[in-house]
Design a protein around this motif. Sequence first.
Motif, mmCIF file in Angstrom:
data_model
loop_
_atom_site.group_PDB
_atom_site.id
_atom_site.type_symbol
_atom_site.label_atom_id
_atom_site.label_comp_id
_atom_site.label_asym_id
_atom_site.label_seq_id
_atom_site.Cartn_x
_atom_site.Cartn_y
_atom_site.Cartn_z
ATOM 1 N N THR A 5 14.356 -5.583 26.812
ATOM 2 C CA THR A 5 12.993 -5.572 26.412
ATOM 3 C C THR A 5 12.533 -4.333 25.775
ATOM 4 N N SER A 6 12.953 -3.307 26.434
ATOM 5 C CA SER A 6 12.301 -1.656 25.921
ATOM 6 C C SER A 6 12.777 -1.679 24.508
ATOM 7 N N SER A 7 14.107 -2.051 24.228
ATOM 8 C CA SER A 7 14.566 -1.609 23.079
ATOM 9 C C SER A 7 14.241 -2.708 21.799
ATOM 10 N N TYR A 8 13.699 -3.778 22.470
ATOM 11 C CA TYR A 8 13.000 -5.102 21.399
ATOM 12 C C TYR A 8 11.853 -4.227 20.908
ATOM 13 N N TRP A 9 10.955 -3.793 22.059
ATOM 14 C CA TRP A 9 9.513 -3.209 21.406
ATOM 15 C C TRP A 9 9.739 -1.872 20.978
ATOM 16 N N SER A 10 10.601 -1.395 20.928
ATOM 17 C CA SER A 10 10.778 -0.083 20.105
ATOM 18 C C SER A 10 11.156 -0.387 18.708
ATOM 19 N N ASP A 11 11.949 -1.441 18.701
ATOM 20 C CA ASP A 11 12.221 -1.901 16.984
ATOM 21 C C ASP A 11 11.171 -2.597 16.462
ATOM 22 N N ILE A 12 10.437 -3.377 16.980
ATOM 23 C CA ILE A 12 9.230 -4.233 16.574
ATOM 24 C C ILE A 12 8.211 -3.434 16.167
ATOM 25 N N ASN A 13 8.037 -2.197 17.169
ATOM 26 C CA ASN A 13 6.928 -1.248 16.891
ATOM 27 C C ASN A 13 7.341 -0.312 15.779
ATOM 28 N N GLY A 14 8.448 -0.359 15.424
ATOM 29 C CA GLY A 14 8.850 0.694 14.352
ATOM 30 C C GLY A 14 8.531 -0.135 13.053
ATOM 31 N N LYS A 15 8.681 -1.468 13.105
ATOM 32 C CA LYS A 15 8.529 -2.367 12.015
ATOM 33 C C LYS A 15 7.063 -2.357 11.936
ATOM 34 N N ALA A 16 6.085 -2.687 12.879
ATOM 35 C CA ALA A 16 4.786 -2.566 12.755
ATOM 36 C C ALA A 16 4.439 -1.460 11.917
ATOM 37 N N SER A 17 4.744 -0.244 12.276
ATOM 38 C CA SER A 17 4.354 0.956 11.578
ATOM 39 C C SER A 17 4.602 0.948 10.087
ATOM 40 N N SER A 18 5.676 0.508 9.810
ATOM 41 C CA SER A 18 6.182 0.408 8.413
ATOM 42 C C SER A 18 5.245 -0.444 7.756
ATOM 43 N N ALA A 19 5.028 -1.701 8.299
ATOM 44 C CA ALA A 19 4.313 -2.950 7.759
ATOM 45 C C ALA A 19 2.859 -2.543 7.541
ATOM 46 N N LYS A 20 2.107 -1.632 8.308
ATOM 47 C CA LYS A 20 0.830 -1.179 8.353
ATOM 48 C C LYS A 20 0.740 -0.319 6.905
ATOM 49 N N GLY A 21 1.529 0.540 6.718
ATOM 50 C CA GLY A 21 1.825 1.287 5.484
ATOM 51 C C GLY A 21 1.915 0.672 4.080
ATOM 52 N N ALA A 22 2.270 -1.009 4.151
ATOM 53 C CA ALA A 22 2.632 -1.459 3.198
ATOM 54 C C ALA A 22 1.366 -1.852 2.099
ATOM 55 N N ALA A 23 1.492 -1.796 1.063
ATOM 56 C CA ALA A 23 0.268 -2.003 0.163
ATOM 57 C C ALA A 23 0.718 -3.323 -0.732
ATOM 58 N N GLY A 24 -0.398 -4.082 -0.764
ATOM 59 C CA GLY A 24 -0.173 -5.386 -1.766
ATOM 60 C C GLY A 24 -0.281 -6.583 -0.709
ATOM 61 N N THR A 25 0.170 -7.712 -1.448
ATOM 62 C CA THR A 25 0.477 -8.976 -0.691
ATOM 63 C C THR A 25 1.921 -9.179 -0.491
ATOM 64 N N ILE A 26 2.372 -9.776 0.599
ATOM 65 C CA ILE A 26 3.523 -10.353 0.702
ATOM 66 C C ILE A 26 4.097 -11.154 -0.418
ATOM 67 N N HIS A 27 3.224 -12.128 -1.005
ATOM 68 C CA HIS A 27 3.550 -12.851 -1.989
ATOM 69 C C HIS A 27 3.697 -12.014 -3.352
ATOM 70 N N VAL A 28 4.729 -11.837 -4.105
ATOM 71 C CA VAL A 28 4.873 -10.774 -4.833
ATOM 72 C C VAL A 28 4.954 -11.824 -6.356
ATOM 73 N N ALA A 29 3.657 -11.607 -7.253
ATOM 74 C CA ALA A 29 3.694 -12.380 -8.586
ATOM 75 C C ALA A 29 4.485 -11.941 -9.536
ATOM 76 N N ASP A 30 4.652 -10.424 -9.494
ATOM 77 C CA ASP A 30 5.591 -9.931 -10.784
ATOM 78 C C ASP A 30 6.838 -10.075 -10.164
ATOM 79 N N SER A 31 7.852 -10.849 -10.689
ATOM 80 C CA SER A 31 9.207 -11.082 -10.289
ATOM 81 C C SER A 31 10.013 -10.015 -10.988
ATOM 82 N N SER A 32 9.313 -9.388 -12.022
ATOM 83 C CA SER A 32 10.517 -8.515 -12.788
ATOM 84 C C SER A 32 10.436 -7.051 -12.130
ATOM 85 N N ASN A 33 9.756 -6.770 -10.884
ATOM 86 C CA ASN A 33 9.697 -5.669 -10.131
ATOM 87 C C ASN A 33 10.528 -5.752 -9.065
#
Length: 273
Positions: A5-33
């Motif tokens: 469990t501790s390894s799971y939370w370490s991994d998912i919390n790392g993904k949370a930190s990354s996700a919080k820094g993301a800009a924009g929407t998950i839906h990507v309208a511009d498929s050329s980028n």
Amino acid sequence: RKYGTSSYWSDINGKASSAKGAAGTIHVADSSNVNSLFSGSLVYNKGAWVLHMLRHVMGDSAFFHAMYNYANNPSYKYNVASTGDFRSVCESTSGMNLRYFFNEWIFGERYPRYTYGATSSQTDTGYLVTINLSQTTGTANPSYFVMPIDFKLIGSGWDTTVTVLNNQQSQAFSIAVSHKPGSVQLDPQGWILKDKDSVKAFLISPGSLDFGQLYLYDSKSDSVTVTNAGLNTLVISSALPNDASFTIQPSTASILPQQSQRFLISYRPSTAG
């Protein structure tokens, strides 16, 4: 499963930190980028967190059945599918309307920051806990997130978890419980991508005093009121000034939940300045 469990939370919390820094929407309208289409923080890490949240919103049974039905739908298998197709399968499997969830998490931006506090009062059958909740998002899309939120109420040798639907930017919830609560935790199992702040245990009003100008060795007094906004008795062991020109009375206090204590503050300057 392999590393615990501790390894799971370490991994998912790392993904949370990354996700919080993301800009924009998950839906990507511009498929050329290409960089936007395959953004690690936005598409993969935040996308993973959205699935994590969807699992809790739907419940394990409905979520995993929906994943199976989606993967084995003959219209999509070995073919192409859209977010709308996935939502449709989730809704038909669970019987839930999930439009709000996909609109805010897939087509919306950022994540909620919750601020909360709780008060309690004794009743004939137990205690009534009132939880005050507000949120900010840092964006107008959405201005607030509609989400079911777990609150864990903890007392002496007792705890219970209740789920409320937060569908307003500022909201109050009243919950009847059998035991006296000592503390309240928001989302204790970490299902929501969020930041959270608990309200201070006490409030001081007014936040500042202006004594104006005084002649040396003259004195002037005013007061502040300290209110216990927590669930337990607030014990003030010492109220001390950091300037010898001030005195505070009383110097100690014991304030019951939802009660207040007035403190008299006197100013007597002995030096000019």
